[in-house]
Design an enzyme around this catalytic site. Structure first.
Site, mmCIF file in Angstrom:
data_model
loop_
_atom_site.group_PDB
_atom_site.id
_atom_site.type_symbol
_atom_site.label_atom_id
_atom_site.label_comp_id
_atom_site.label_asym_id
_atom_site.label_seq_id
_atom_site.Cartn_x
_atom_site.Cartn_y
_atom_site.Cartn_z
ATOM 1 N N HIS A 1 0.823 -1.210 0.000
ATOM 2 C CA HIS A 1 0.000 0.000 0.000
ATOM 3 C C HIS A 1 0.859 1.262 0.000
ATOM 4 O O HIS A 1 0.569 2.223 -0.727
ATOM 5 C CB HIS A 1 -0.920 -0.023 1.221
ATOM 6 C CG HIS A 1 -1.767 1.190 1.361
ATOM 7 N ND1 HIS A 1 -1.549 2.143 2.336
ATOM 8 C CD2 HIS A 1 -2.835 1.627 0.636
ATOM 9 C CE1 HIS A 1 -2.453 3.096 2.223
ATOM 10 N NE2 HIS A 1 -3.232 2.818 1.204
ATOM 11 N N GLU B 1 2.276 1.815 -3.412
ATOM 12 C CA GLU B 1 1.241 2.375 -4.300
ATOM 13 C C GLU B 1 1.159 3.889 -4.124
ATOM 14 O O GLU B 1 1.061 4.640 -5.094
ATOM 15 C CB GLU B 1 -0.099 1.722 -3.987
ATOM 16 C CG GLU B 1 -1.305 2.376 -4.640
ATOM 17 C CD GLU B 1 -2.450 2.561 -3.672
ATOM 18 O OE1 GLU B 1 -2.968 3.698 -3.577
ATOM 19 O OE2 GLU B 1 -2.839 1.573 -3.017
ATOM 20 N N HIS B 2 1.201 4.366 -2.878
ATOM 21 C CA HIS B 2 1.178 5.810 -2.616
ATOM 22 C C HIS B 2 2.404 6.497 -3.227
ATOM 23 O O HIS B 2 2.300 7.569 -3.839
ATOM 24 C CB HIS B 2 1.152 6.075 -1.108
ATOM 25 C CG HIS B 2 -0.218 6.081 -0.514
ATOM 26 N ND1 HIS B 2 -0.777 7.195 0.059
ATOM 27 C CD2 HIS B 2 -1.153 5.107 -0.420
ATOM 28 C CE1 HIS B 2 -1.993 6.914 0.504
ATOM 29 N NE2 HIS B 2 -2.247 5.634 0.229
ATOM 30 N N GLU C 1 -4.298 7.727 7.471
ATOM 31 C CA GLU C 1 -5.278 6.805 6.891
ATOM 32 C C GLU C 1 -5.535 5.624 7.837
ATOM 33 O O GLU C 1 -6.683 5.204 8.029
ATOM 34 C CB GLU C 1 -4.776 6.305 5.537
ATOM 35 C CG GLU C 1 -5.774 5.474 4.764
ATOM 36 C CD GLU C 1 -5.260 5.038 3.391
ATOM 37 O OE1 GLU C 1 -5.990 4.300 2.704
ATOM 38 O OE2 GLU C 1 -4.125 5.417 3.029
#
Length: 424
Positions: A51, A54-55, A131
């Site tokens: 994740h 991906e950022h 997040e």
């Protein structure tokens, strides 16, 4: 006309698979690269790396700054985004048909030339921490992570997609570079494009832009081993959040469509048994539903409910009773209605270039082939009452997983739930 008549498939000399779906009646194109890598590829010490990577893909390349990436795609009215799941990561865009060259240039750039700048990494680590904290503060969100980790304890498939605050803050540039080097290659990637396109042009552009991808071998995931169990977390909340689930089948199981019909009639929509019995008839909840998380080698049948501290005394027995009843008798009308819902959702979704793009990539990743919509509809229409009752017995006879968050004084234990379900 067959749904495959508009689809073309090409494999480049470097091993990258390209699949397109031409839709001449639209003015847009949705495209993306689906990488067959997600949380299941991680170890406990780098949980969340998929994740975070991906950022970071959007935070600058050797050719573009983070701002330039955003400005170039938005200058033509396009949208660029990405997502991470337990089994894949996707980088995708939606643009007008004349801007396909630019969008493929940008996506190939972020996948091949990301710099993972140290300053940008430190900043984005804090964004991901926010997040994670937001998810923790949202009990009807974070409960599914606890449910997953209980169902698949001590396995990568049970790890949270976002990772943890501590792990995310500790990840170095080298960790991200190594993970990308070991997992992002032409054998793990599919370039999917749907919309008003020319397949030969897509291939030409892909050959131009996707030239620096590694071609090393791609290993398979560890086999998922469902365990089940219980997670309880006491919080001072107005609602008690419950998730009850069971081991389910994989994408390629013969009972895939029967299970989908079962989930639809049990807890998907206002006409479903759980909605009608628990909310409409008894007024015990605002939200209650079921769904299935399918994986390449397993799955989870999941029921969620949010209720009050007093109402929970009645909610769990009613849910268990509905589970028992669905293993004993289902009406023809219910199956027909569920079939119609499932078919309509599939056919309506095909009006979106984004959905068709994702379907191209995922079908090829999961099944190794493209499945005509006619074949899917035919299989759905073939499901009868006996098939649904049979799959209900197959699923619900198994060991459950139970997760709950809130004021738990009146929440019974998983052993009590197991006792209720012994009648199956």
């Amino acid at each position: 006309m067959s749904s495959l008549s508009s689809v073309n498939l090409t494999k480049l000399s470097n091993g990258l698979t390209i699949v397109t779906d031409c839709i001449e009646t639209v003015e847009t194109i949705s495209l993306g690269v689906w990488v067959n890598v997600g949380t299941r590829r991680e170890t406990k010490d780098i949980n969340g790396v998929s994740h975070l990577l991906e950022h970071m893909a959007f935070k600058g390349t050797k050719r573009r700054s983070a701002r330039a990436i955003a400005e170039e795609i938005e200058a033509v009215g396009g949208h660029l985004n990405a997502c991470t799941s337990r089994e894949y990561t996707a980088y995708y865009a939606k643009i007008l048909k004349e801007d396909i060259d630019l969008s493929l240039d940008i996506i190939s750039d972020i996948l091949q030339n990301s710099t993972i700048d140290a300053v940008e990494l430190a900043r984005e680590q804090e964004v991901v921490v926010q997040e994670i904290n937001q998810a923790i503060d949202t009990p009807d969100d974070i409960i599914f992570d606890h449910f997953q980790s209980t169902a698949y304890s001590d396995q990568a498939i049970g790890l949270p997609v976002l990772g943890t605050v501590e792990l995310v803050r500790c990840m170095s540039r080298n960790t991200l570079f190594d993970y990308m080097k070991n997992n992002y290659n032409t054998k793990s990637m599919i370039l999917a494009v749907a919309g008003n396109l020319n397949h030969d042009l897509v291939v030409t552009l892909a050959e131009k832009y996707f030239t620096a991808l590694p071609q090393n071998n791609f290993s398979t995931n560890a086999i998922a081993a469902y365990k089940g169990g219980e997670y309880r977390e006491t919080r001072d909340l107005e609602q008690v959040h419950l998730v009850l689930g069971f081991n389910c089948m994989s994408y390629d199981d013969p009972d895939y469509y029967s299970a989908s019909i079962l989930s639809t009639l049990l807890g998907d929509g206002m006409s479903s048994r759980l909605f009608q019995e628990v909310r409409e008839k008894r007024g015990l909840v605002y939200s209650i539903y079921s769904f299935i998380s399918f994986y390449t080698d397993g799955g989870l049948f999941v029921i969620y409910a949010g209720t009050g501290k007093k109402e929970v005394i009645e909610v769990i027995p009613v849910i268990c009773n509905e589970i028992i009843k669905v293993t004993q008798e289902i009406t023809i009308d219910e199956v027909q209605r569920a079939r119609a819902q499932l078919k309509a959702s599939i056919l309506m979704a095909r009006e979106s270039t984004g959905v068709r793009c994702e379907q191209l990539a995922r079908q090829f990743q999961v099944y190794g082939r493209l499945i005509p919509v006619e074949e899917i509809v035919s299989k759905i229409e073939a499901i009868d009452v006996n098939a649904v009752v049979s799959v209900a017995r197959r699923i619900f006879v198994g060991n459950p997983t139970f997760a709950t968050i809130g004021q738990l004084d009146n929440v019974e234990s998983i052993d009590s739930i197991k006792h209720r379900l012994e009648m199956i």
